[in-house]
Design a protein around this motif. Structure first.
Motif, PDB file in Angstrom:
ATOM      1  N   ASN A  11      69.921  57.719  18.225  1.00 41.70           N
ATOM      2  CA  ASN A  11      70.288  59.061  18.684  1.00 41.70           C
ATOM      3  C   ASN A  11      69.076  59.991  18.722  1.00 41.70           C
ATOM      4  O   ASN A  11      68.973  60.881  19.571  1.00 41.70           O
ATOM      5  CB  ASN A  11      71.371  59.654  17.783  1.00 41.70           C
ATOM      6  CG  ASN A  11      72.664  58.871  17.855  1.00 41.70           C
ATOM      7  OD1 ASN A  11      73.116  58.491  18.932  1.00 41.70           O
ATOM      8  ND2 ASN A  11      73.268  58.601  16.704  1.00 41.70           N
ATOM      9  N   ASN A  12      68.128  59.765  17.803  1.00 40.61           N
ATOM     10  CA  ASN A  12      66.944  60.615  17.736  1.00 40.61           C
ATOM     11  C   ASN A  12      65.870  60.187  18.741  1.00 40.61           C
ATOM     12  O   ASN A  12      65.229  61.003  19.389  1.00 40.61           O
ATOM     13  CB  ASN A  12      66.371  60.573  16.316  1.00 40.61           C
ATOM     14  CG  ASN A  12      65.219  61.528  16.130  1.00 40.61           C
ATOM     15  OD1 ASN A  12      65.134  62.549  16.782  1.00 40.61           O
ATOM     16  ND2 ASN A  12      64.317  61.174  15.226  1.00 40.61           N
ATOM     17  N   ASN A  13      65.692  58.861  18.864  1.00 39.11           N
ATOM     18  CA  ASN A  13      64.780  58.282  19.854  1.00 39.11           C
ATOM     19  C   ASN A  13      63.327  58.731  19.702  1.00 39.11           C
ATOM     20  O   ASN A  13      62.624  58.953  20.692  1.00 39.11           O
ATOM     21  CB  ASN A  13      65.244  58.588  21.287  1.00 39.11           C
ATOM     22  CG  ASN A  13      66.494  57.818  21.657  1.00 39.11           C
ATOM     23  OD1 ASN A  13      66.840  56.854  20.995  1.00 39.11           O
ATOM     24  ND2 ASN A  13      67.157  58.240  22.700  1.00 39.11           N
ATOM     25  N   SER A  14      62.855  58.872  18.474  1.00 37.63           N
ATOM     26  CA  SER A  14      61.450  59.198  18.268  1.00 37.63           C
ATOM     27  C   SER A  14      60.897  58.389  17.097  1.00 37.63           C
ATOM     28  O   SER A  14      61.636  58.003  16.186  1.00 37.63           O
ATOM     29  CB  SER A  14      61.249  60.690  18.019  1.00 37.63           C
ATOM     30  OG  SER A  14      61.811  61.075  16.785  1.00 37.63           O
ATOM     31  N   VAL A  15      59.587  58.134  17.147  1.00 38.71           N
ATOM     32  CA  VAL A  15      58.910  57.372  16.102  1.00 38.71           C
ATOM     33  C   VAL A  15      57.712  58.185  15.631  1.00 38.71           C
ATOM     34  O   VAL A  15      56.878  58.620  16.447  1.00 38.71           O
ATOM     35  CB  VAL A  15      58.445  56.001  16.630  1.00 38.71           C
ATOM     36  CG1 VAL A  15      57.694  55.239  15.546  1.00 38.71           C
ATOM     37  CG2 VAL A  15      59.629  55.183  17.120  1.00 38.71           C
ATOM     38  N   ASP A  16      57.621  58.388  14.327  1.00 35.30           N
ATOM     39  CA  ASP A  16      56.529  59.175  13.752  1.00 35.30           C
ATOM     40  C   ASP A  16      55.455  58.229  13.202  1.00 35.30           C
ATOM     41  O   ASP A  16      55.658  57.543  12.203  1.00 35.30           O
ATOM     42  CB  ASP A  16      57.068  60.067  12.626  1.00 35.30           C
ATOM     43  CG  ASP A  16      56.002  61.019  12.080  1.00 35.30           C
ATOM     44  OD1 ASP A  16      54.835  60.893  12.474  1.00 35.30           O
ATOM     45  OD2 ASP A  16      56.355  61.879  11.255  1.00 35.30           O
ATOM     46  N   LEU A  17      54.311  58.197  13.902  1.00 35.43           N
ATOM     47  CA  LEU A  17      53.178  57.377  13.474  1.00 35.43           C
ATOM     48  C   LEU A  17      51.973  58.253  13.157  1.00 35.43           C
ATOM     49  O   LEU A  17      50.827  57.806  13.231  1.00 35.43           O
ATOM     50  CB  LEU A  17      52.817  56.363  14.579  1.00 35.43           C
ATOM     51  CG  LEU A  17      53.937  55.411  15.012  1.00 35.43           C
ATOM     52  CD1 LEU A  17      53.441  54.502  16.132  1.00 35.43           C
ATOM     53  CD2 LEU A  17      54.451  54.579  13.841  1.00 35.43           C
ATOM     54  N   SER A  18      52.241  59.515  12.813  1.00 35.38           N
ATOM     55  CA  SER A  18      51.154  60.469  12.593  1.00 35.38           C
ATOM     56  C   SER A  18      50.297  60.126  11.378  1.00 35.38           C
ATOM     57  O   SER A  18      49.171  60.612  11.258  1.00 35.38           O
ATOM     58  CB  SER A  18      51.720  61.885  12.457  1.00 35.38           C
ATOM     59  OG  SER A  18      52.689  61.949  11.414  1.00 35.38           O
ATOM     60  N   ASP A  19      50.821  59.270  10.484  1.00 32.33           N
ATOM     61  CA  ASP A  19      50.035  58.902   9.306  1.00 32.33           C
ATOM     62  C   ASP A  19      49.064  57.757   9.582  1.00 32.33           C
ATOM     63  O   ASP A  19      48.229  57.438   8.739  1.00 32.33           O
ATOM     64  CB  ASP A  19      50.963  58.523   8.154  1.00 32.33           C
ATOM     65  CG  ASP A  19      51.866  57.347   8.505  1.00 32.33           C
ATOM     66  OD1 ASP A  19      52.343  57.298   9.659  1.00 32.33           O
ATOM     67  OD2 ASP A  19      52.090  56.490   7.632  1.00 32.33           O
ATOM     68  N   LEU A  20      49.158  57.156  10.762  1.00 25.52           N
ATOM     69  CA  LEU A  20      48.253  56.059  11.102  1.00 25.52           C
ATOM     70  C   LEU A  20      46.919  56.607  11.593  1.00 25.52           C
ATOM     71  O   LEU A  20      46.834  57.712  12.129  1.00 25.52           O
ATOM     72  CB  LEU A  20      48.869  55.173  12.186  1.00 25.52           C
ATOM     73  CG  LEU A  20      50.166  54.444  11.831  1.00 25.52           C
ATOM     74  CD1 LEU A  20      50.596  53.547  12.985  1.00 25.52           C
ATOM     75  CD2 LEU A  20      50.012  53.624  10.548  1.00 25.52           C
ATOM     76  N   ASN A  21      45.872  55.810  11.429  1.00 19.41           N
ATOM     77  CA  ASN A  21      44.556  56.199  11.921  1.00 19.41           C
ATOM     78  C   ASN A  21      44.546  56.246  13.444  1.00 19.41           C
ATOM     79  O   ASN A  21      45.342  55.579  14.104  1.00 19.41           O
ATOM     80  CB  ASN A  21      43.487  55.213  11.436  1.00 19.41           C
ATOM     81  CG  ASN A  21      43.297  55.247   9.943  1.00 19.41           C
ATOM     82  OD1 ASN A  21      43.486  56.291   9.312  1.00 19.41           O
ATOM     83  ND2 ASN A  21      42.934  54.119   9.357  1.00 19.41           N
ATOM     84  N   ARG A  22      43.648  57.017  13.994  1.00 22.72           N
ATOM     85  CA  ARG A  22      43.526  57.079  15.440  1.00 22.72           C
ATOM     86  C   ARG A  22      43.085  55.729  15.991  1.00 22.72           C
ATOM     87  O   ARG A  22      42.288  55.017  15.362  1.00 22.72           O
ATOM     88  CB  ARG A  22      42.515  58.147  15.835  1.00 22.72           C
ATOM     89  CG  ARG A  22      42.936  59.571  15.474  1.00 22.72           C
ATOM     90  CD  ARG A  22      41.870  60.564  15.877  1.00 22.72           C
ATOM     91  NE  ARG A  22      42.283  61.939  15.558  1.00 22.72           N
ATOM     92  CZ  ARG A  22      41.547  63.003  15.796  1.00 22.72           C
ATOM     93  NH1 ARG A  22      40.343  62.859  16.352  1.00 22.72           N
ATOM     94  NH2 ARG A  22      41.995  64.206  15.491  1.00 22.72           N
ATOM     95  N   GLY A  23      43.609  55.377  17.170  1.00 20.13           N
ATOM     96  CA  GLY A  23      43.203  54.120  17.784  1.00 20.13           C
ATOM     97  C   GLY A  23      44.295  53.491  18.623  1.00 20.13           C
ATOM     98  O   GLY A  23      45.336  54.100  18.897  1.00 20.13           O
ATOM     99  N   LEU A  24      44.042  52.251  19.028  1.00 20.83           N
ATOM    100  CA  LEU A  24      44.949  51.487  19.876  1.00 20.83           C
ATOM    101  C   LEU A  24      45.936  50.699  19.020  1.00 20.83           C
ATOM    102  O   LEU A  24      45.541  50.062  18.038  1.00 20.83           O
ATOM    103  CB  LEU A  24      44.147  50.531  20.762  1.00 20.83           C
ATOM    104  CG  LEU A  24      44.929  49.511  21.588  1.00 20.83           C
ATOM    105  CD1 LEU A  24      45.748  50.213  22.664  1.00 20.83           C
ATOM    106  CD2 LEU A  24      43.970  48.504  22.211  1.00 20.83           C
ATOM    107  N   TYR A  25      47.212  50.724  19.428  1.00 20.66           N
ATOM    108  CA  TYR A  25      48.254  49.965  18.739  1.00 20.66           C
ATOM    109  C   TYR A  25      49.171  49.309  19.783  1.00 20.66           C
ATOM    110  O   TYR A  25      49.141  49.670  20.973  1.00 20.66           O
ATOM    111  CB  TYR A  25      49.086  50.871  17.831  1.00 20.66           C
ATOM    112  CG  TYR A  25      48.316  51.466  16.676  1.00 20.66           C
ATOM    113  CD1 TYR A  25      48.243  50.804  15.451  1.00 20.66           C
ATOM    114  CD2 TYR A  25      47.651  52.679  16.816  1.00 20.66           C
ATOM    115  CE1 TYR A  25      47.527  51.347  14.387  1.00 20.66           C
ATOM    116  CE2 TYR A  25      46.921  53.221  15.761  1.00 20.66           C
ATOM    117  CZ  TYR A  25      46.866  52.549  14.549  1.00 20.66           C
ATOM    118  OH  TYR A  25      46.163  53.072  13.510  1.00 20.66           O
ATOM    119  N   PHE A  26      49.962  48.347  19.313  1.00 19.41           N
ATOM    120  CA  PHE A  26      50.977  47.708  20.151  1.00 19.41           C
ATOM    121  C   PHE A  26      52.327  47.890  19.477  1.00 19.41           C
ATOM    122  O   PHE A  26      52.493  47.573  18.291  1.00 19.41           O
ATOM    123  CB  PHE A  26      50.680  46.216  20.340  1.00 19.41           C
ATOM    124  CG  PHE A  26      49.399  45.954  21.097  1.00 19.41           C
ATOM    125  CD1 PHE A  26      49.406  45.905  22.478  1.00 19.41           C
ATOM    126  CD2 PHE A  26      48.201  45.775  20.430  1.00 19.41           C
ATOM    127  CE1 PHE A  26      48.243  45.669  23.192  1.00 19.41           C
ATOM    128  CE2 PHE A  26      47.033  45.545  21.122  1.00 19.41           C
ATOM    129  CZ  PHE A  26      47.053  45.490  22.506  1.00 19.41           C
TER     130      PHE A  26
END
Length: 259
Positions: free
Chosen positions: A227-242
């Motif tokens: 229902n929210n449809n969002s993911v919080d990855l703000s604690d991860l380091n900057r860069g490329l992810y999959f």
């Protein structure tokens, strides 16, 4: 002006327009997630990037392997194997002889996950690598013959327990009214860490896994809020992810950038 001539020209223009629309929409071709013995295989061909995305699913306690463009263990045929790592291999002789690992690995591991007793390995490879021992994919291809095998353990030197052959069939991935999990969009991208999952309400997401550029699992969400449809990855380091997004029937992998 001849009316029949005018109608024929109009019809020709319409056919040409539909052909252009078809080429614009059909930028990917892929096989179904095909069951072969205790394995499952899917291959996606992306015309825009000239990349093949290959998904292998099988027992997590055994090695799994496929040989491309062949119906036998023929010399110099391309082989992909996962035991304890992803291996770019090839057959060195006809018959039941273990494949040899290529000196150049042209496979890029996107994700490697285990759920229960099932391992799912997703990788990419250019259509053409320039290596004579690597099979060359073409976007227009309609089918691909493969051999497959599953070992008794993850030790790749152990002889296979089961094996066989299969022909995979490719079809265009077209936009239509049926929203599938691969149609999910992740926005904004790049993002400062808050990623929104844009999807149809009929699609239920079960699990989200996030991997860094080295294919290391850095986040797993098993209770995704549809229902929210969002993911919080703000604690991860900057860069490329999959980001691997999956449910009980299918999965897709999205490349994301954390600013």
């Amino acid at each position: 002006m001849n009316l029949n001539y005018f109608n024929m020209k109009k019809a020709s223009l319409l056919i040409a327009l539909l052909a252009v629309m078809q080429l614009t929409i059909a930028q990917q071709r892929e096989t179904a997630l095909t069951t072969i013995g205790s394995m499952k295989v899917k291959i996606n061909l992306d015309q825009a990037t000239s990349l093949a995305t290959i998904t292998l699913m099988g027992p997590s306690t055994k090695w799994i392997s496929i040989g491309l463009n062949t119906s036998t263990m023929a010399t110099n045929k391309d082989v992909i194997t996962y035991g304890t790592s992803l291996l770019d291999q090839y057959f060195t002789s006809n018959g039941h002889v273990a494949p040899t690992t290529d000196t150049t690995n042209n496979l890029t591991l996107v994700s490697n996950t285990v759920s229960g007793t099932t391992r799912t390995v997703v990788m990419t490879r250019p259509f053409s690598t320039g290596d004579a021992k690597d099979y060359t994919f073409t976007y227009a291809m309609t089918s691909l013959g493969i051999v497959w095998a599953v070992g008794p353990s993850t030790t790749i030197t152990a002889e296979h327990s089961t094996y066989g052959t299969k022909t995979l069939t490719f079809a265009d991935v077209l936009a239509n009214d049926t929203f599938q999990i691969k149609d999910i969009a992740v926005t904004p991208n790049p993002s400062n860490g808050i990623f929104n999952i844009s999807k149809n309400n009929t699609i239920e997401i079960k699990t989200i896994r996030v991997f860094d550029a080295n294919a290391k699992l850095v986040r797993e969400i098993n209770d995704f809020n549809n229902n929210n449809n969002s993911v919080d990855l703000s604690d991860l380091n900057r860069g490329l992810y999959f980001m691997e997004i999956s449910n009980d029937s299918d999965s897709t992998v999205k490349k994301i950038i954390r600013n």
